[in-house]
Enzyme design. Structure first.
Site, PDB file in Angstrom:
ATOM      1  N   ASP A  12       0.379   3.006  -5.444  1.00  5.41           N
ATOM      2  CA  ASP A  12      -0.083   2.300  -6.648  1.00  5.41           C
ATOM      3  C   ASP A  12       0.809   1.123  -7.022  1.00  5.41           C
ATOM      4  O   ASP A  12       0.950   0.802  -8.197  1.00  5.41           O
ATOM      5  CB  ASP A  12      -0.194   3.253  -7.853  1.00  5.41           C
ATOM      6  CG  ASP A  12      -1.044   4.460  -7.542  1.00  5.41           C
ATOM      7  OD1 ASP A  12      -2.078   4.282  -6.885  1.00  5.41           O
ATOM      8  OD2 ASP A  12      -0.663   5.577  -7.929  1.00  5.41           O
ATOM      9  N   LYS A  15      -0.744  -3.014  -3.920  1.00  8.44           N
ATOM     10  CA  LYS A  15      -0.795  -3.568  -2.562  1.00  8.44           C
ATOM     11  C   LYS A  15      -2.101  -4.302  -2.279  1.00  8.44           C
ATOM     12  O   LYS A  15      -2.111  -5.305  -1.574  1.00  8.44           O
ATOM     13  CB  LYS A  15      -0.640  -2.436  -1.521  1.00  8.44           C
ATOM     14  CG  LYS A  15       0.712  -1.765  -1.541  1.00  8.44           C
ATOM     15  CD  LYS A  15       0.798  -0.648  -0.529  1.00  8.44           C
ATOM     16  CE  LYS A  15      -0.069   0.554  -0.844  1.00  8.44           C
ATOM     17  NZ  LYS A  15       0.259   1.296  -2.072  1.00  8.44           N
ATOM     18  N   GLY A  39      -6.759   3.855  -3.209  1.00 12.39           N
ATOM     19  CA  GLY A  39      -7.710   3.083  -3.997  1.00 12.39           C
ATOM     20  C   GLY A  39      -7.124   1.702  -4.171  1.00 12.39           C
ATOM     21  O   GLY A  39      -6.168   1.530  -4.904  1.00 12.39           O
ATOM     22  N   HIS A  40      -7.643   0.724  -3.429  1.00 14.96           N
ATOM     23  CA  HIS A  40      -7.076  -0.613  -3.494  1.00 14.96           C
ATOM     24  C   HIS A  40      -8.008  -1.518  -4.287  1.00 14.96           C
ATOM     25  O   HIS A  40      -9.141  -1.761  -3.899  1.00 14.96           O
ATOM     26  CB  HIS A  40      -6.824  -1.152  -2.090  1.00 14.96           C
ATOM     27  CG  HIS A  40      -5.701  -0.416  -1.405  1.00 14.96           C
ATOM     28  ND1 HIS A  40      -5.404  -0.524  -0.082  1.00 14.96           N
ATOM     29  CD2 HIS A  40      -4.778   0.449  -1.905  1.00 14.96           C
ATOM     30  CE1 HIS A  40      -4.358   0.245   0.209  1.00 14.96           C
ATOM     31  NE2 HIS A  40      -3.975   0.849  -0.882  1.00 14.96           N
TER      32      HIS A  40
HETATM   33  P1  IMP Z   1      -3.335  13.806  -1.158  1.00 17.49           P
HETATM   34  O1  IMP Z   1      -2.961  12.556  -0.424  1.00 17.49           O
HETATM   35  O2  IMP Z   1      -4.695  13.746  -1.782  1.00 17.49           O
HETATM   36  O3  IMP Z   1      -3.144  15.036  -0.347  1.00 17.49           O
HETATM   37  O4  IMP Z   1      -2.323  13.958  -2.403  1.00 17.49           O
HETATM   38  C1  IMP Z   1      -0.956  14.267  -2.214  1.00 17.49           C
HETATM   39  C2  IMP Z   1      -0.097  13.523  -3.227  1.00 17.49           C
HETATM   40  O5  IMP Z   1      -0.119  12.126  -2.948  1.00 17.49           O
HETATM   41  C3  IMP Z   1      -0.563  13.676  -4.671  1.00 17.49           C
HETATM   42  O6  IMP Z   1       0.570  13.667  -5.518  1.00 17.49           O
HETATM   43  C4  IMP Z   1      -1.364  12.407  -4.903  1.00 17.49           C
HETATM   44  O7  IMP Z   1      -1.432  12.056  -6.265  1.00 17.49           O
HETATM   45  C5  IMP Z   1      -0.575  11.411  -4.099  1.00 17.49           C
HETATM   46  N1  IMP Z   1      -1.365  10.283  -3.629  1.00 17.49           N
HETATM   47  C6  IMP Z   1      -2.212  10.256  -2.591  1.00 17.49           C
HETATM   48  N2  IMP Z   1      -2.755   9.045  -2.431  1.00 17.49           N
HETATM   49  C7  IMP Z   1      -2.228   8.269  -3.375  1.00 17.49           C
HETATM   50  C8  IMP Z   1      -2.348   6.876  -3.692  1.00 17.49           C
HETATM   51  O8  IMP Z   1      -3.077   6.089  -3.048  1.00 17.49           O
HETATM   52  N3  IMP Z   1      -1.624   6.440  -4.760  1.00 17.49           N
HETATM   53  C9  IMP Z   1      -0.794   7.255  -5.442  1.00 17.49           C
HETATM   54  N4  IMP Z   1      -0.636   8.546  -5.184  1.00 17.49           N
HETATM   55  C10 IMP Z   1      -1.338   9.057  -4.153  1.00 17.49           C
END
Ligand code: IMP
Length: 447
Positions: A12, A15, A39-40
């Site tokens: 976040d 990017k 989520g970009h």
């Molecule tokens: P997962 O990638 O859905 O398995 O989540 C694992 C951890 O990574 C959690 O704490 C999510 O909130 C975090 N996370 C995954 N993708 C993002 C992202 O694009 N931005 C911020 N946090 C992320």
């Protein structure tokens, strides 16, 4: 010259906007890790486009590539491609045949695993996009690749295997279908996050629906799936330039991040190579650093602000997940993390984002080292136990109390903002090449 854009914090960092800007100077944009957990957000004119799986170069008509290090949900990919077409910018996309498919079983397992871990007070706080399970199945040599999805004449058999595997795992975890449904029904945000899962449920996961859906995507996918390593080496041989777009950030990397509170892929520079099969040089490595820190989900966060200043930054910065809508935890900029990201990724420069969010503050603090058990610590600790005991040591700056959103050049920035930026450069020994001072495309100062 090829470039990698890498998150220097917990994701976040903004990017998407930097990739969107630099895509104009590159021929191909490549995602090498993660999936729809990313989520970009890209603002084009007055329109906001949020891309989850398709690389951020798509709105500019660049050749976009999803590497083998990614896991991809075809249902959601279909939606994203439609969104881009409706926007008048259809994507020119290639997906690695080695990338893994996120199936509805992965969504189910993601919810199931979080229920199981929650019972022990160890929830990760995932995005419920099936990311962890898709990588888990990949490592267990059970996952479904895109190549296999298209080529196998026994898709029903493979889906049946995934069905049985999922049932066995959930049963071993002591999580029933009922547990999953009631979690989904109780918790609105979980329902939102596991969007897509419901389509496959009545009372239990319907095998036929999963199979039909995967089969139904074959036609859409068939012209897009190829050997990305060959494609990228040809791009390189032809003197074209590649932009590697990192998802998540250094501290969410499964190897170098804050394990176990991290994602399941390599967000750091190693992911560029492992996640694409590209073996050439990537000379520019831009670390994207937000002017403060945020974190979604669980885990230690030494500079976290739980006060009014944190609430102000959260609101002004719109710090709510682009994928999940969850509020992000907010804290001061942490240069112990910055140093770590610079080291692990071999960063060559920085893009500092969301500087304008700090415009109204009287004072701005930056963490330069921790104190752990009374000892000064300058290097980011690998141990989560140590990190949870880290107390930040701050350098405090006077705020600039001025609107930076209209600044067009570095000289237009207030002196206190320049001082803040120079301090970051001195500590990290890297140039801040870009300063983003608002959400719009043209709100970037290039130095
Ligand atoms: P997962 O990638 O859905 O398995 O989540 C694992 C951890 O990574 C959690 O704490 C999510 O909130 C975090 N996370 C995954 N993708 C993002 C992202 O694009 N931005 C911020 N946090 C992320």
């Amino acid at each position: 010259m090829h470039t990698a854009i890498i998150g220097a914090q917990w994701g976040d960092e903004g990017k998407g906007k930097i990739v969107d800007m630099l895509a104009a100077e590159h021929d191909v944009v490549v995602r090498y890790n993660g999936g729809p957990n990313a989520g970009h957000t890209i603002v084009v004119g007055d329109k906001e486009i949020i891309l989850h799986q398709v690389p951020s170069g798509a709105p500019q008509g660049k050749l976009c590539v999803i590497g083998n290090g990614c896991v991809v949900n075809p249902d959601r990919l279909d939606e994203e491609l439609k969104q881009l077409s409706d926007n008048g910018t259809p994507a020119n996309l290639q997906i690695s045949e080695r990338a893994h498919v996120i199936t509805p079983y992965d969504l189910l397992l993601d919810v199931g695993l979080e229920i199981y871990k929650g019972r022990q007070g160890k929830r990760v706080g995932t995005t419920f996009q099936g990311i962890g399970p898709a990588y888990m199945l990949k490592a267990a040599r059970t996952g479904l690749t895109f190549g296999e999805l298209l080529e196998t004449d026994n898709l029903a058999g493979r889906v049946q295997e995934l069905h049985e595997f999922t049932k066995a795992v959930l049963s071993a975890l002591g999580v029933s279908g009922e547990d999953v449904y009631s979690a989904m029904n109780k918790d609105d945000s979980a329902v939102r996050m596991s969007r897509g899962l419901r389509a496959y449920f009545e009372k239990e996961m319907e095998f036929r629906k999963v199979l039909d859906s995967l089969q139904g995507h074959r036609e859409m996918l068939s012209p897009m799936v190829s050997d990305i390593s060959v494609l990228l080496s040809e791009v390189d041989d032809n003197g074209l330039s590649i932009l590697f777009e990192g998802a998540q950030g250094t501290l969410l990397d499964v190897d170098h991040g804050t394990y176990p509170y991290c994602t399941a892929s390599n967000a750091t520079v190693g992911g560029v190579f492992a996640g694409t099969g590209f073996g050439g040089r990537v000379d520019r490595r831009i670390g994207v650093l937000k002017a403060y820190t945020t974190r979604v989900g669980e885990g230690a966060f030494p500079t976290e602000l739980k006060d009014e200043t944190g609430a102000h930054i959260q609101k002004k910065g719109g710090e709510f997940g682009a994928t999940t809508g969850r509020p992000r935890r907010v804290g001061w900029l942490d240069l112990v993390i910055g140093e770590y990201a610079a080291r692990v990724n071999g960063l060559t420069e920085l893009a500092l984002t969301k500087l304008d969010v700090l415009d109204d503050l009287d004072e701005i603090a930056v963490c330069t080292r921790y104190s752990i058990d009374g000892k000064p610590v300058r290097r980011f600790p690998a141990s989560p136990r140590l990190l949870s005991r880290a107390e930040p040591f701050y350098q405090v700056f006077g705020g600039w109390k001025a609107d930076t959103t209209k600044a067009k050049s570095y000289a237009d920035l207030p002196p206190n903002a320049q001082e803040y930026i120079s301090f970051i450069e001195q500590v990290l020994r890297l140039p801040v090449k870009y300063v983003s001072n608002g959400p719009k495309r043209d709100q970037v100062i290039v130095r």
